[in-house]
Design an enzyme around this catalytic site. Sequence first.
Site, short mmCIF file in Angstrom:
data_model
loop_
_atom_site.label_atom_id
_atom_site.label_comp_id
_atom_site.label_asym_id
_atom_site.label_seq_id
_atom_site.Cartn_x
_atom_site.Cartn_y
_atom_site.Cartn_z
N ARG B 53 28.27 2.18 -10.72
CA ARG B 53 29.52 2.95 -10.67
C ARG B 53 29.56 3.70 -9.35
O ARG B 53 28.62 3.62 -8.55
CB ARG B 53 29.69 3.88 -11.87
CG ARG B 53 28.49 4.34 -12.60
CD ARG B 53 27.61 5.24 -11.79
NE ARG B 53 28.36 6.37 -11.27
CZ ARG B 53 27.99 7.11 -10.23
NH1 ARG B 53 26.87 6.82 -9.57
NH2 ARG B 53 28.70 8.13 -9.81
N GLY B 54 30.64 4.41 -9.12
CA GLY B 54 30.84 5.03 -7.81
C GLY B 54 31.68 4.08 -6.98
O GLY B 54 31.37 2.89 -6.87
N ALA B 55 32.75 4.61 -6.40
CA ALA B 55 33.73 3.74 -5.73
C ALA B 55 33.09 2.80 -4.70
O ALA B 55 33.32 1.58 -4.75
CB ALA B 55 34.83 4.59 -5.10
N ARG B 90 37.81 -2.09 -13.30
CA ARG B 90 38.08 -0.66 -13.26
C ARG B 90 39.38 -0.48 -12.48
O ARG B 90 39.51 -1.01 -11.37
CB ARG B 90 36.95 0.12 -12.53
CG ARG B 90 35.54 0.01 -13.10
CD ARG B 90 35.28 0.90 -14.32
NE ARG B 90 35.62 2.29 -14.24
CZ ARG B 90 34.80 3.27 -13.82
NH1 ARG B 90 33.59 3.00 -13.42
NH2 ARG B 90 35.21 4.52 -13.83
N GLN B 202 27.48 12.28 -15.39
CA GLN B 202 26.92 11.74 -14.15
C GLN B 202 26.24 12.82 -13.31
O GLN B 202 25.35 12.53 -12.53
CB GLN B 202 28.01 11.07 -13.29
CG GLN B 202 28.58 9.79 -13.86
CD GLN B 202 29.85 10.04 -14.65
OE1 GLN B 202 30.06 11.13 -15.20
NE2 GLN B 202 30.71 9.05 -14.72
N ASP B 243 37.57 8.60 -5.34
CA ASP B 243 37.68 7.20 -5.76
C ASP B 243 38.87 6.51 -5.09
O ASP B 243 38.87 5.29 -4.94
CB ASP B 243 37.81 7.11 -7.27
CG ASP B 243 36.47 7.36 -7.93
OD1 ASP B 243 36.13 8.54 -8.14
OD2 ASP B 243 35.74 6.39 -8.18
N ASN B 253 39.80 11.57 -7.97
CA ASN B 253 38.35 11.58 -8.16
C ASN B 253 38.08 11.91 -9.63
O ASN B 253 39.00 12.14 -10.41
CB ASN B 253 37.71 12.61 -7.21
CG ASN B 253 36.20 12.48 -7.13
OD1 ASN B 253 35.67 11.38 -6.95
ND2 ASN B 253 35.50 13.59 -7.25
N LYS B 254 36.84 11.93 -10.01
CA LYS B 254 36.42 12.18 -11.39
C LYS B 254 37.19 13.33 -12.03
O LYS B 254 37.42 14.36 -11.41
CB LYS B 254 34.93 12.51 -11.37
CG LYS B 254 34.30 12.84 -12.70
CD LYS B 254 34.43 11.73 -13.72
CE LYS B 254 33.94 10.42 -13.17
NZ LYS B 254 34.37 9.26 -13.95
#
Lengths: 364, 364
Positions: B53-55, B90, B202, B243, B253-254
């Site tokens: 995960r993570g852009a 995603r 996370q 992201d 973002n998150k």
Amino acid sequence: MKVGGVHYRTIWPGDDGASIEVIDQTRLPHDFETVRLATRADVEHAIRTMQVRGAPLIGVSAAYGVALQMQADASDESLDAAVKGLLATRPTAVDLGHALDAMVETLRPLPAARRAEAAWLRAAALADESAAACRAIGEHGVALVEQACEAGGGARVDVLTHCNAGWLATVDWGTALAPLYLAHDRGIPIHVWVDETRPRNQGASLTAWELGQHGVPHTIVADSAGGHLAQRGRVRLFLTGTDRTTARGDVCNKIGTYLKALAAHDNGVPFWVALPSSSLDWRLEDGVRDIPIEERDPRELTHVTGRDDAGRRVEVGLAPEDSPAANYAFDVTPARLVTGFITERGLCEASAEGLARAFGRTAP
Amino acid sequence: MKVGGVHYRTIWPGDDGASIEVIDQTRLPHDFETVRLATRADVEHAIRTMQVRGAPLIGVSAAYGVALQMQADASDESLDAAVKGLLATRPTAVDLGHALDAMVETLRPLPAARRAEAAWLRAAALADESAAACRAIGEHGVALVEQACEAGGGARVDVLTHCNAGWLATVDWGTALAPLYLAHDRGIPIHVWVDETRPRNQGASLTAWELGQHGVPHTIVADSAGGHLAQRGRVRLFLTGTDRTTARGDVCNKIGTYLKALAAHDNGVPFWVALPSSSLDWRLEDGVRDIPIEERDPRELTHVTGRDDAGRRVEVGLAPEDSPAANYAFDVTPARLVTGFITERGLCEASAEGLARAFGRTAP
């Protein structure tokens, strides 16, 4: 309010006339259990471990703690020790201090022989007053929900609440949830976004549970979701409780309340706080500067207790063992971010003037 | 970065020359395990379940997913199917689309017989470019930390970060954490407030773990704590990843990032975003209006997996079984709340002009 169709308060005198019973809130939402508290030490333990929590309920529990102590030993020394011990259980909610002050005011002038009975009566009266204040908050607050519904052409009113300011946080009815129960009962279509409220998950475990028991439509969301929901027009009203409110209207409440107030403000959504006068601290002005913020055990953050597949209660660790954690339990929402207060006397402005008008007091 | 003294990237070609290996991020912080991905379906599964995960890492993983597909079937139809399947894993991070575009640009003109080898090389190049961009972000961002330290008379710089924008979110170095690793390595005293980042934790499980592996002082806090900490002057700098960033500088973002930006703004604390250009979406202007926000399985919120006393992985339920939950994964922070971007080309203003100057592009 009702649990499985039966009316409960959160605290009541035991059948033996010498103890109290409370709902053990650390066992919810999976198990509904009551626990008997027979001594002042039992009450202190219940407050500290959050078997009972919520500013109004902490206050009434402490009053009963004094009553239990008076029954064992009604001397002045015993009264002083009870007040000191109970006051130290939680530092932030001011109801605790107010309830203890009320008990001392009643008991101190009495001879020791009359204190035990008087203490029971005074504690019961405080419980009744608290329940009545919550009911009145509900009556005054339901007008806001009704207006929001009318303004939206009758559409469902989405309300976001943080932590638990429901009947479980009080003796009965709740503070922030009282208007929502009344709205629901009166047929006003509502839906509640329930913040999970880390680290102790009072939203997901208590608010969701009590709303569900009463049949109020609700959805659990992460604490981080409130900004997104407000931004997308999916919150019509923010509504929370308060653990301590200063004379100028700064609100100290569960950690994260301030962030929701910022989101409300940034998106032009009203942010109301349900305020029983027992939660007012007239001695303080600047909440950020003056209110002590409780720091609790970091383990509440790094470990979580829930129910596994087999129905067993299990505690699991979430974080690296070597990583420190810090657990700040409250934050302060400045009065400038609060649209207004719903009090037992009606709606009022979140300012020194507004509070003084409502309660006829001024800050020192 | 290092795990137990050994250098790792988050993704690398397997010894068999026909698969890739990744760190399984769903097993952290308790278990460090790698997993072999041999097919495009394996990669899609890994992205969807957030093993990766993570852009930036999602982008590189998808590129390798195309390479694995080309090795099995290098036809045009196969290429189209790979892009379609991977793109659907995603919806929010734009790096995914950019990496797939780059692969198609390289592969489409080539005869099928040459595609497999070219795909491996292109995916490896994307991985190297991503790691280099992160390293450059670190070099540019460390100046901010250094300045904050000097401005504070050499006192420790407290930085708050949300979610994981560390090396685990990228191929190496990280985005938001890259400047912090460099600052720490250069002897600038720093301490990182790590938001736990519900519902997938996370922060508590990945950011705390990687900071701990590198010896960077840090403390895990609830997502709700950032406002309180900023209010009390205990955050000198907010620093997050992104992201997807629009042409005018809105940052997706998150979930919860927006609330931290509001807290930073309300308290006059700088809020910087580490932005590799791979996360820019030049096609979009208004992030709130135009960016699709992923909704994930509500079970991620109502259930938590951790390690019990005996060291077993256990999933526990936290909420009433009948209570619905909603799991919004991202929110949008408007450019007006962003102090600036740390890009691989240097610092730039969070505006259409700032981004255009840095990258020589303008919005369509």
